[in-house]
Design a protein around this motif. Structure first.
Motif, PDB file in Angstrom:
ATOM      1  N   GLN A  96       0.828  -1.207   0.000  1.00 23.07           N
ATOM      2  CA  GLN A  96       0.000   0.000   0.000  1.00 23.07           C
ATOM      3  C   GLN A  96       0.868   1.265   0.000  1.00 23.07           C
ATOM      4  O   GLN A  96       0.554   2.250  -0.679  1.00 23.07           O
ATOM      5  CB  GLN A  96      -0.932  -0.002   1.218  1.00 23.07           C
ATOM      6  CG  GLN A  96      -2.037  -1.054   1.130  1.00 23.07           C
ATOM      7  CD  GLN A  96      -3.035  -0.962   2.276  1.00 23.07           C
ATOM      8  OE1 GLN A  96      -3.075   0.022   3.012  1.00 23.07           O
ATOM      9  NE2 GLN A  96      -3.835  -2.009   2.452  1.00 23.07           N
ATOM     10  N   GLU A  97       1.957   1.241   0.742  1.00 22.29           N
ATOM     11  CA  GLU A  97       2.854   2.405   0.798  1.00 22.29           C
ATOM     12  C   GLU A  97       3.505   2.654  -0.553  1.00 22.29           C
ATOM     13  O   GLU A  97       3.587   3.800  -1.020  1.00 22.29           O
ATOM     14  CB  GLU A  97       3.914   2.180   1.879  1.00 22.29           C
ATOM     15  CG  GLU A  97       3.355   2.226   3.294  1.00 22.29           C
ATOM     16  CD  GLU A  97       4.389   1.822   4.333  1.00 22.29           C
ATOM     17  OE1 GLU A  97       5.474   1.321   3.933  1.00 22.29           O
ATOM     18  OE2 GLU A  97       4.107   1.989   5.538  1.00 22.29           O
ATOM     19  N   GLU A  98       3.987   1.594  -1.202  1.00 24.39           N
ATOM     20  CA  GLU A  98       4.669   1.735  -2.491  1.00 24.39           C
ATOM     21  C   GLU A  98       3.723   2.198  -3.597  1.00 24.39           C
ATOM     22  O   GLU A  98       4.160   2.853  -4.555  1.00 24.39           O
ATOM     23  CB  GLU A  98       5.310   0.400  -2.890  1.00 24.39           C
ATOM     24  CG  GLU A  98       6.508   0.014  -2.023  1.00 24.39           C
ATOM     25  CD  GLU A  98       7.088  -1.334  -2.433  1.00 24.39           C
ATOM     26  OE1 GLU A  98       6.410  -2.064  -3.201  1.00 24.39           O
ATOM     27  OE2 GLU A  98       8.208  -1.650  -1.992  1.00 24.39           O
ATOM     28  N   HIS A  99       2.448   1.887  -3.473  1.00 21.81           N
ATOM     29  CA  HIS A  99       1.470   2.269  -4.501  1.00 21.81           C
ATOM     30  C   HIS A  99       0.631   3.471  -4.070  1.00 21.81           C
ATOM     31  O   HIS A  99      -0.374   3.793  -4.708  1.00 21.81           O
ATOM     32  CB  HIS A  99       0.566   1.075  -4.830  1.00 21.81           C
ATOM     33  CG  HIS A  99       1.267  -0.037  -5.534  1.00 21.81           C
ATOM     34  ND1 HIS A  99       2.090  -0.946  -4.881  1.00 21.81           N
ATOM     35  CD2 HIS A  99       1.299  -0.392  -6.859  1.00 21.81           C
ATOM     36  CE1 HIS A  99       2.584  -1.800  -5.763  1.00 21.81           C
ATOM     37  NE2 HIS A  99       2.124  -1.493  -6.958  1.00 21.81           N
ATOM     38  N   HIS A 100       1.063   4.106  -2.976  1.00 17.75           N
ATOM     39  CA  HIS A 100       0.402   5.332  -2.483  1.00 17.75           C
ATOM     40  C   HIS A 100      -1.097   5.125  -2.284  1.00 17.75           C
ATOM     41  O   HIS A 100      -1.930   5.969  -2.628  1.00 17.75           O
ATOM     42  CB  HIS A 100       0.651   6.501  -3.456  1.00 17.75           C
ATOM     43  CG  HIS A 100       2.097   6.712  -3.769  1.00 17.75           C
ATOM     44  ND1 HIS A 100       2.999   7.215  -2.847  1.00 17.75           N
ATOM     45  CD2 HIS A 100       2.813   6.449  -4.903  1.00 17.75           C
ATOM     46  CE1 HIS A 100       4.192   7.275  -3.395  1.00 17.75           C
ATOM     47  NE2 HIS A 100       4.123   6.814  -4.638  1.00 17.75           N
ATOM     48  N   ILE A 101      -1.415   3.964  -1.720  1.00 18.26           N
ATOM     49  CA  ILE A 101      -2.814   3.659  -1.401  1.00 18.26           C
ATOM     50  C   ILE A 101      -3.058   4.006   0.057  1.00 18.26           C
ATOM     51  O   ILE A 101      -2.375   3.503   0.957  1.00 18.26           O
ATOM     52  CB  ILE A 101      -3.125   2.160  -1.636  1.00 18.26           C
ATOM     53  CG1 ILE A 101      -2.916   1.800  -3.105  1.00 18.26           C
ATOM     54  CG2 ILE A 101      -4.555   1.834  -1.213  1.00 18.26           C
ATOM     55  CD1 ILE A 101      -3.050   0.306  -3.393  1.00 18.26           C
ATOM     56  N   HIS A 102      -4.008   4.881   0.296  1.00 14.15           N
ATOM     57  CA  HIS A 102      -4.340   5.279   1.664  1.00 14.15           C
ATOM     58  C   HIS A 102      -5.652   4.603   2.050  1.00 14.15           C
ATOM     59  O   HIS A 102      -6.729   5.017   1.635  1.00 14.15           O
ATOM     60  CB  HIS A 102      -4.454   6.797   1.769  1.00 14.15           C
ATOM     61  CG  HIS A 102      -3.214   7.515   1.335  1.00 14.15           C
ATOM     62  ND1 HIS A 102      -2.069   7.557   2.101  1.00 14.15           N
ATOM     63  CD2 HIS A 102      -2.933   8.201   0.190  1.00 14.15           C
ATOM     64  CE1 HIS A 102      -1.135   8.243   1.462  1.00 14.15           C
ATOM     65  NE2 HIS A 102      -1.625   8.644   0.293  1.00 14.15           N
TER      66      HIS A 102
ATOM     67  N   LYS B 145      -7.676  -1.286  -5.437  1.00 13.18           N
ATOM     68  CA  LYS B 145      -6.637  -0.346  -5.869  1.00 13.18           C
ATOM     69  C   LYS B 145      -6.888   1.099  -5.454  1.00 13.18           C
ATOM     70  O   LYS B 145      -5.963   1.921  -5.470  1.00 13.18           O
ATOM     71  CB  LYS B 145      -6.471  -0.422  -7.385  1.00 13.18           C
ATOM     72  CG  LYS B 145      -7.728  -0.075  -8.171  1.00 13.18           C
ATOM     73  CD  LYS B 145      -7.479  -0.260  -9.660  1.00 13.18           C
ATOM     74  CE  LYS B 145      -8.725   0.052 -10.487  1.00 13.18           C
ATOM     75  NZ  LYS B 145      -8.495  -0.167 -11.937  1.00 13.18           N
ATOM     76  N   VAL B 146      -8.138   1.425  -5.063  1.00 14.60           N
ATOM     77  CA  VAL B 146      -8.421   2.800  -4.614  1.00 14.60           C
ATOM     78  C   VAL B 146      -8.577   2.882  -3.106  1.00 14.60           C
ATOM     79  O   VAL B 146      -8.954   3.908  -2.563  1.00 14.60           O
ATOM     80  CB  VAL B 146      -9.686   3.363  -5.317  1.00 14.60           C
ATOM     81  CG1 VAL B 146      -9.450   3.497  -6.806  1.00 14.60           C
ATOM     82  CG2 VAL B 146     -10.909   2.500  -5.021  1.00 14.60           C
TER      83      VAL B 146
END
Length: 391
Positions: A294-300, A308-309
């Motif tokens: 989640q951190e690497e794909h900027h998923i909050h 993915k969102v």
């Protein structure tokens, strides 16, 4: 005096009801008695209707139970909506309503009048359904009818419960037997773990949800509990997971979203379901993998695993996701719930006390755990008998 299709006769004495002559020459009688549903009847003559009204009035004076003039299906629908719906979680209500609609509504039992429902009619329904259903599914039909008709008796809308004379068939006599518990082998679990390391040529992870299944296999989480798990529920420092919530997919009865179903978060299945699970090394690796992804794909996201969102995963998509992972890893699909079975079986095989296993699984009682997982095998039987040699 003429009034459309009916001619009103002379007013009867108070408490005796009213009789109306219809245009076609027949008579319609009505009477209302406190504590009873309004009663109506028809007859070819006024005397015939008078007799029916008087019989009804006498029965009420004797405080007899007089069944409502309603079909079994209509009665069940009212009972489901007004009694069961407020008392059940949405997912549980969906299952109960599904049992009614699929197995009772359009049957002879469903079409029968409440006052005419016979035990033999219900027995025939149970026997017919037993040719196609498993014992657990058949039991749901039995319990629904029994609960509903018990309510009708208590409410003085039925004089007795015909389910008292209905017998469930023996489980071994059913055509469809209950499936045996299946577990994944250590080799199969290892292949699942390896799926987290497989990437495309670009370096992107091929199976971004694989770690969730590794987590389930090492914690015994239910599918809904895993989907609803948030980062606030994870204590990385103490290596603990706090299970508080459950996700389920239910009918969207409000219809505001345009979808037939929606995902909701509720409390866990039972009060024992609220529990704390210590994480082993593999569970921690799975949690760290999901957090890093989640951190690497900027998923909050608040959820440990998400789409993915960052939104919650729809529970009904999990089997398809899991099947694709297992297919790629050449592992036979045995169901997601079998990961929970595998967790419990491995603990018992390792000699963990059954009470602790029950606590980790969040079972309502130790008996459920014992009946589900503890079976005497031949090897253990030999060992037990051989102990007599030392006596």
């Amino acid at each position: 005096m003429s009034n459309g299709n009916k001619t009103t006769q002379k007013r009867r004495k108070k408490g005796q009801g009213s009789i109306t002559k219809k245009k076609n020459g027949t008579y319609l009688g009505r009477i209302s008695v406190a504590g009873y549903e309004p009663y109506s009847c028809v007859g070819a003559t006024k005397k015939e209707v008078e007799k029916k009204l008087e019989e009804f009035r006498i029965r009420t004076l004797r405080r007899e139970v007089i069944p409502k003039q309603i079909s079994v299906s209509d009665y069940i629908e009212n009972w489901l909506e007004n009694v069961k719906k407020p008392a059940l979680k949405p997912a549980s209500f969906d299952r109960l309503e599904g049992t009614y609609r699929n197995h009772i509504r359009n049957t002879q039992v469903g079409r029968s009048q409440m006052g005419n429902i016979r035990a033999m009619d219900i027995q025939k329904l149970i026997n017919e359904e037993s040719k196609m259903l498993s014992y657990s599914s058949l039991k749901k039909i039995y319990e629904l009818l029994n609960d509903c008709l018990c309510y009708a008796v208590i409410s003085r809308e039925l004089d007795y419960n015909p389910m008292q004379a209905v017998c469930m068939p023996k489980q071994e006599n059913l055509s469809k037997q209950t499936k045996q518990i299946q577990i994944y082998t250590q080799e199969e679990l290892k292949r699942m773990e390896e799926a987290t390391k497989i990437t495309y040529a670009t370096g992107e992870s091929r199976f971004k949800h694989a770690a969730l299944f590794v987590l389930i296999a090492n914690t015994g989480l239910r599918e809904g509990e895993a989907v609803a798990l948030t980062w606030k529920d994870v204590d990385f420092k103490r290596k603990l997971i706090h299970v508080r919530s459950n996700a389920s997919c239910v009918k969207d009865r409000e219809g505001n979203t345009g979808n037939k179903y929606k995902v909701i978060i509720t409390t866990v299945k039972t009060k024992n379901g609220i529990r704390t699970i210590p994480c082993n090394e593999k569970a921690m690796e799975a949690l760290n993998w999901l957090k890093k992804f989640q951190e690497e794909h900027h998923i909050h996201s608040q959820y440990v695993d998400c789409n993915k969102v960052g939104d919650i995963i729809k529970p009904y998509t999990l089997p398809k996701i899991f099947k694709s992972i297992l297919e790629a890893m050449d592992v036979t699909y045995k169901g997601i719930h079998s990961l929970r079975h595998t967790f419990a079986s491995n603990l018992i095989a390792a000699g963990v006390d059954i009470k602790i296993v029950s606590q980790l699984l969040g079972h309502a009682s130790v008996k459920i755990t014992y009946d589900t997982y503890v079976h005497t095998n031949l090897e253990n039987a030999y060992a037990a008998v051989n102990k007599l040699n030392n006596v």
